[in-house]
Design a protein around this motif. Structure first.
Motif, PDB file in Angstrom:
ATOM      1  N   ASN A   1       0.825  -1.208   0.000  1.00 11.98           N
ATOM      2  CA  ASN A   1       0.000   0.000   0.000  1.00 11.98           C
ATOM      3  C   ASN A   1       0.860   1.259   0.000  1.00 11.98           C
ATOM      4  O   ASN A   1       0.373   2.345   0.328  1.00 11.98           O
ATOM      5  CB  ASN A   1      -0.939  -0.006   1.208  1.00 11.98           C
ATOM      6  CG  ASN A   1      -2.042  -1.042   1.066  1.00 11.98           C
ATOM      7  OD1 ASN A   1      -2.716  -1.103   0.046  1.00 11.98           O
ATOM      8  ND2 ASN A   1      -2.218  -1.870   2.082  1.00 11.98           N
TER       9      ASN A   1
ATOM     10  N   GLN B   1     -11.259  15.006   8.358  1.00 10.89           N
ATOM     11  CA  GLN B   1     -11.630  13.624   8.654  1.00 10.89           C
ATOM     12  C   GLN B   1     -11.876  13.430  10.144  1.00 10.89           C
ATOM     13  O   GLN B   1     -12.831  12.760  10.552  1.00 10.89           O
ATOM     14  CB  GLN B   1     -10.535  12.667   8.178  1.00 10.89           C
ATOM     15  CG  GLN B   1     -10.481  12.436   6.679  1.00 10.89           C
ATOM     16  CD  GLN B   1     -11.573  11.507   6.187  1.00 10.89           C
ATOM     17  OE1 GLN B   1     -12.300  10.908   6.961  1.00 10.89           O
ATOM     18  NE2 GLN B   1     -11.691  11.377   4.871  1.00 10.89           N
TER      19      GLN B   1
ATOM     20  N   GLY C   1      -7.956   6.375  -5.116  1.00 12.72           N
ATOM     21  CA  GLY C   1      -7.182   5.428  -4.321  1.00 12.72           C
ATOM     22  C   GLY C   1      -5.702   5.713  -4.285  1.00 12.72           C
ATOM     23  O   GLY C   1      -4.927   4.842  -3.875  1.00 12.72           O
TER      24      GLY C   1
ATOM     25  N   ASN D   1      -3.800   4.528   2.630  1.00 11.91           N
ATOM     26  CA  ASN D   1      -4.703   3.906   3.611  1.00 11.91           C
ATOM     27  C   ASN D   1      -6.113   3.674   3.118  1.00 11.91           C
ATOM     28  O   ASN D   1      -6.961   3.190   3.868  1.00 11.91           O
ATOM     29  CB  ASN D   1      -4.755   4.765   4.881  1.00 11.91           C
ATOM     30  CG  ASN D   1      -5.261   6.168   4.604  1.00 11.91           C
ATOM     31  OD1 ASN D   1      -5.124   6.688   3.501  1.00 11.91           O
ATOM     32  ND2 ASN D   1      -5.860   6.791   5.604  1.00 11.91           N
ATOM     33  N   VAL D   2      -6.398   4.018   1.854  1.00  9.50           N
ATOM     34  CA  VAL D   2      -7.766   3.894   1.347  1.00  9.50           C
ATOM     35  C   VAL D   2      -7.786   3.426  -0.103  1.00  9.50           C
ATOM     36  O   VAL D   2      -6.858   3.678  -0.871  1.00  9.50           O
ATOM     37  CB  VAL D   2      -8.531   5.235   1.446  1.00  9.50           C
ATOM     38  CG1 VAL D   2      -8.819   5.603   2.887  1.00  9.50           C
ATOM     39  CG2 VAL D   2      -7.782   6.360   0.737  1.00  9.50           C
TER      40      VAL D   2
ATOM     41  N   TYR E   1     -12.185   6.782  -0.568  1.00  6.54           N
ATOM     42  CA  TYR E   1     -11.824   6.748   0.853  1.00  6.54           C
ATOM     43  C   TYR E   1     -12.396   5.532   1.589  1.00  6.54           C
ATOM     44  O   TYR E   1     -12.637   5.574   2.795  1.00  6.54           O
ATOM     45  CB  TYR E   1     -12.225   8.081   1.528  1.00  6.54           C
ATOM     46  CG  TYR E   1     -11.774   9.227   0.669  1.00  6.54           C
ATOM     47  CD1 TYR E   1     -10.433   9.617   0.636  1.00  6.54           C
ATOM     48  CD2 TYR E   1     -12.654   9.859  -0.206  1.00  6.54           C
ATOM     49  CE1 TYR E   1      -9.995  10.609  -0.213  1.00  6.54           C
ATOM     50  CE2 TYR E   1     -12.224  10.852  -1.065  1.00  6.54           C
ATOM     51  CZ  TYR E   1     -10.887  11.220  -1.065  1.00  6.54           C
ATOM     52  OH  TYR E   1     -10.447  12.190  -1.926  1.00  6.54           O
ATOM     53  N   GLN E   2     -12.568   4.420   0.855  1.00  3.15           N
ATOM     54  CA  GLN E   2     -12.955   3.154   1.472  1.00  3.15           C
ATOM     55  C   GLN E   2     -11.706   2.569   2.130  1.00  3.15           C
ATOM     56  O   GLN E   2     -10.700   2.317   1.473  1.00  3.15           O
ATOM     57  CB  GLN E   2     -13.516   2.198   0.427  1.00  3.15           C
ATOM     58  CG  GLN E   2     -14.750   2.737  -0.286  1.00  3.15           C
ATOM     59  CD  GLN E   2     -15.204   1.822  -1.414  1.00  3.15           C
ATOM     60  OE1 GLN E   2     -15.966   0.878  -1.219  1.00  3.15           O
ATOM     61  NE2 GLN E   2     -14.732   2.103  -2.619  1.00  3.15           N
ATOM     62  N   LYS E   3     -11.785   2.323   3.427  1.00  2.00           N
ATOM     63  CA  LYS E   3     -10.593   2.003   4.204  1.00  2.00           C
ATOM     64  C   LYS E   3     -10.056   0.607   3.895  1.00  2.00           C
ATOM     65  O   LYS E   3     -10.810  -0.368   3.883  1.00  2.00           O
ATOM     66  CB  LYS E   3     -10.897   2.128   5.694  1.00  2.00           C
ATOM     67  CG  LYS E   3     -11.206   3.555   6.132  1.00  2.00           C
ATOM     68  CD  LYS E   3     -11.483   3.633   7.627  1.00  2.00           C
ATOM     69  CE  LYS E   3     -11.769   5.068   8.058  1.00  2.00           C
ATOM     70  NZ  LYS E   3     -12.073   5.164   9.510  1.00  2.00           N
TER      71      LYS E   3
ATOM     72  N   ASP F   1     -10.728  -2.124   6.590  1.00  4.07           N
ATOM     73  CA  ASP F   1     -12.062  -2.695   6.762  1.00  4.07           C
ATOM     74  C   ASP F   1     -12.129  -4.028   6.016  1.00  4.07           C
ATOM     75  O   ASP F   1     -12.040  -4.051   4.779  1.00  4.07           O
ATOM     76  CB  ASP F   1     -13.109  -1.726   6.214  1.00  4.07           C
ATOM     77  CG  ASP F   1     -14.536  -2.186   6.469  1.00  4.07           C
ATOM     78  OD1 ASP F   1     -14.825  -3.384   6.290  1.00  4.07           O
ATOM     79  OD2 ASP F   1     -15.370  -1.338   6.843  1.00  4.07           O
TER      80      ASP F   1
ATOM     81  N   ARG G   1     -12.123  -4.477   1.949  1.00  4.46           N
ATOM     82  CA  ARG G   1     -10.953  -5.139   1.348  1.00  4.46           C
ATOM     83  C   ARG G   1     -11.373  -6.411   0.619  1.00  4.46           C
ATOM     84  O   ARG G   1     -10.872  -6.710  -0.484  1.00  4.46           O
ATOM     85  CB  ARG G   1      -9.918  -5.447   2.431  1.00  4.46           C
ATOM     86  CG  ARG G   1      -8.546  -5.818   1.872  1.00  4.46           C
ATOM     87  CD  ARG G   1      -7.499  -5.880   2.971  1.00  4.46           C
ATOM     88  NE  ARG G   1      -7.788  -6.897   3.983  1.00  4.46           N
ATOM     89  CZ  ARG G   1      -8.227  -6.652   5.202  1.00  4.46           C
ATOM     90  NH1 ARG G   1      -8.430  -5.398   5.589  1.00  4.46           N
ATOM     91  NH2 ARG G   1      -8.467  -7.633   6.053  1.00  4.46           N
TER      92      ARG G   1
ATOM     93  N   THR H   1     -17.264   1.419  -6.290  1.00  7.16           N
ATOM     94  CA  THR H   1     -17.282   2.659  -5.518  1.00  7.16           C
ATOM     95  C   THR H   1     -18.703   3.213  -5.454  1.00  7.16           C
ATOM     96  O   THR H   1     -19.163   3.856  -6.396  1.00  7.16           O
ATOM     97  CB  THR H   1     -16.348   3.701  -6.167  1.00  7.16           C
ATOM     98  OG1 THR H   1     -15.096   3.084  -6.504  1.00  7.16           O
ATOM     99  CG2 THR H   1     -16.107   4.873  -5.234  1.00  7.16           C
TER     100      THR H   1
END
Length: 721
Positions: free
Chosen positions: A136, A154, A351, A355-356, A360-362, A365, A369, A522
């Motif tokens: 990442n 955030q 992306g 970290n996302v 901004y999907q973590k 998670d 993922r 997304t």
């Protein structure tokens, strides 16, 4: 009288400007594969017929003879290259990176995505990094501009994008511009802000140490000492609470931790802030009342807020004020960081962060993922990667063996450039994808020539989250290729070398196919299609369904984190302050005629208007040093020295000098400090201590050009571009 016939274009193409984050729509007029004219459609958002000097006259870089035309492989020391075929260059890159992955793992490779490339380019890039390199470690220049804003927003509300649209600006009631020289960095936005004042009677508060042009339109200008932003905003909050000007209903319905927050404000009186910031206490009270008592009020800010060791606190201080007054979630209000590059918003959305995933999907998670693992047919790392600033240190420590740089120039944009260059010289392998040779690619082992914005299809996302089309207007320059095609080739070759059984999928027929994959993964993008963009011109995300209208302003009913959170703040600084040895404060930024590291504007005719770096200096300081405009001065910090001309002006306050960062011959970031905000990991580009010494003209091209008192060429015929 003989009238010369007007040129008739071979064809005209609508596209999106490749410069700042406004996202201006433009028509390119093409004759013999050259852009000879640019216009702006009057019926199209966000610019409605307006263009700045860069958009209208700065696109000649696309056919500049110094454009990279063919792959290059190092053949000796830095800067020594030989031409190669695409097959040879791609094979070398794939083999070297695969070898490093096998020997040291993917986390030993650092990658830079690109805020100038399309969303599709960046999506494919981060997909390759995560699915094939298995790391990442992907970041981009947003880390060096608005990371402080992103982190603060955030923490407070759970979202980091501009909350309101550009279209609302000319109808504003009250607004604050802080840390943004808007007329030079976002000229078209500044037109709408000035129109709000002149035509609609809006009240403008400018909070900035420099006398920017918008101060001429301001009802109130607070000229704080550099680095004292938190003190001013905390004191404004103190006034709003003490005079009970806060929005109690909004606070009870939409926020949390209010009581703890107001207790923390007790010491931050306007009188205290006056001692710290130099802003008169009564002006602070006026600003607080004007903002709090407005029917609707908005914040707009730039790098002056975020590029700081306390950039996160600066952003949180602004967020506290918006939550305190309820000036968010409605048109004409909000928290609006003005993004500096054409697709820095989109690169983050796609992306290009460690970290996302997209929107901004973590990555931490498991459900999110898992969705990407299913789509890409491979396991993905849950561990956040390195930021840009951490990558440089990682190279110096030996943790990073290779670096991939797509369309960025770290050896102009990183702080403390001598340190950054030393770190990059330690790498085993460096690969760059770009349209021009630059300071970073001179250290590369392989350089791959990419298409400019005018030579490919795709989308950009502007500062207010508006997704817009980019359309091919010119043929490929030389043997260059779109970035996404280059990345897909490398990824496919690496999968074969590494023995990957099920490809993550890099056989896209076109850019639209990439966007289709993005939107299916997304939710915020799902309702945006190329067909819809053709029909509507642009759509603001979030847009979760095909019949959704898009979202010009955010947070009408709630925040992504649920309730907005008040943050108690302490005043303090880790910035480098002037002292007896280095008695002046240096701040850096942009000028109207140039952009970022100069890769696109320095090869343009724009360079003839502003060909030299110029140090702004207050008349009192110039008198002390016996300097006048046009004299040469050596600027020295604890990290390095540069030599440039002086422009004497009251724009900068006494004791502060300003140097633009576009010019390699006097690279401002040789002087800046690589100390970072501990949460946002953003460097402090606005605060460095320097000393000044009058000197002779250096032996370099352009040093003999005569400049007037404004810093522009007296006789343009003496400067041959």
């Amino acid at each position: 009288m003989v009238v010369a016939p007007m040129l008739s274009p071979d064809h005209t193409v609508r596209t999106t400007c490749p410069y700042c984050g406004v996202g201006c729509q433009m028509n390119l007029y093409i004759k013999d594969d050259v852009i000879y004219r640019v216009s702006a459609p009057f019926d199209s958002a966000p610019n409605y017929g307006n263009l700045c000097v860069k958009g209208r006259f700065g696109l000649d870089f696309t056919t500049h003879p110094r454009r990279l035309k063919t792959p290059l492989i190092r053949n000796g020391g830095p800067g020594e290259f030989r031409e190669a075929t695409w097959d040879e260059a791609l094979t070398l890159v794939a083999e070297k990176l695969s070898q490093i992955v096998r020997e040291s793992g993917g986390d030993s490779i650092a990658t830079y995505a690109c805020a100038k490339a399309t969303n599709e380019d960046n999506y494919v890039f981060q997909k390759w990094v995560r699915a094939v390199l298995k790391t990442n470690n992907v970041d981009h220049c947003a880390r060096l501009c608005h990371a402080g804003s992103v982190t603060g927003l955030q923490l407070a509300i759970g979202s980091s994008a501009m909350s309101n649209s550009i279209a609302e600006m000319e109808y504003l009631d009250t607004f604050i511009v802080t840390g943004s020289n808007t007329t030079e960095t976002h000229p078209v936005i500044s037109l709408f802000l000035k129109r709000a004042v002149r035509q609609n009677g809006a009240k403008l508060i400018v909070i900035d140490p420099r006398q920017i042009e918008l101060t001429d339109f301001a009802t109130l200008w607070l000229r704080q000492k550099p680095g004292t932003d938190v003190a001013v905003y905390q004191a404004m909050a103190h006034v709003i609470v003490a005079e009970k000007l806060y929005n109690a209903d909004f606070i009870s319905r939409r926020t949390e931790d209010f009581n703890d927050y107001i207790e923390s404000l007790e010491q931050f009186t306007p009188e205290w802030a006056e001692e710290i910031s130099g802003v008169p206490a009564e002006q602070i009270r006026q600003a607080a009342r004007m903002y709090a008592q407005a029917d609707r009020a908005a914040f707009y800010w730039g790098m002056g807020i975020s590029q700081s060791t306390h950039g996160t606190d600066n952003a949180l201080a602004l967020t506290n004020l918006a939550l305190l007054t309820g000036h968010i979630g409605k048109p004409g209000t909000g928290l609006n960081p003005l993004r500096g590059q054409n697709n820095v918003q989109g690169c983050s959305d796609s992306g290009g962060l460690p970290n996302v995933f997209t929107a901004y999907q973590k990555i931490t998670d498991p459900a999110i993922r898992g969705k990407f693992e299913t789509a890409w047919h491979t396991a993905l790392s849950p561990d956040p990667g390195l930021t840009v600033t951490e990558m440089v240190d990682g190279a110096l420590l030996g943790k990073i063996r290779a670096m991939v740089v797509m369309g960025e120039n770290p050896l102009m944009s990183e702080p403390n450039l001598a340190h950054a260059r030393h770190a990059m010289e330690h790498l085993d392998f460096t690969m760059c994808i770009d349209i021009f040779m630059n300071e970073t690619s001179e250290l590369a082992d392989v350089i791959l020539p990419s298409a400019s914005f005018a030579e490919k299809d795709g989308t950009f996302t502007n500062s207010d989250r508006r997704v817009q089309r980019v359309r091919q207007a010119l043929p490929a320059y030389g043997d260059s290729r779109p970035d996404w095609q280059i990345v897909c080739e490398i990824a496919t070759r690496m999968e074969k070398i590494l023995g990957v059984e099920h490809s993550a999928g890099f056989d896209y027929p076109d850019a639209e196919a990439i966007w289709e994959e993005m939107r299916f993964l997304t939710p915020d993008f799902y309702g945006i299609t190329y067909e819809r963009l053709e029909r509507e011109g642009g759509v603001h995300w979030p847009c979760p369904s095909l019949d959704h209208p898009g979202t010009p302003y955010l947070f009408e009913h709630d925040f992504p984190r649920g309730r907005g959170k008040f943050w108690a703040l302490e005043y303090g600084t880790d910035s480098e302050l002037p002292d007896a040895e280095y008695p002046y404060h240096l701040t850096t930024g942009r000028v109207l005629f140039h952009w970022h590291g100069g890769t696109m504007t320095r090869p343009s005719k724009l360079n003839e208007i502003f060909p030299e770096p110029i140090l702004e200096m207050h008349p009192d300081d110039a008198h002390t040093l016996e300097l006048v405009s046009g004299d040469w001065v050596e600027v020295t910090s604890r990290r390095g020295s540069v030599v440039c001309r002086v422009m004497v002006t009251g724009r900068s306050p006494v004791g502060t000098v300003f140097l633009p960062f576009h010019f390699v011959e006097a690279a401002a970031n040789l002087l800046t400090l690589d100390k970072i905000d501990p949460r946002a990991k953003i460097p402090d580009f606005k605060m460095a201590a320097v000393r000044l010494r009058k000197t002779d003209a250096p032996m370099r091209e352009g040093a003999d050009i005569a400049l007037d008192e404004r810093g522009t060429i007296k006789d343009p015929t003496t400067y041959v571009h």
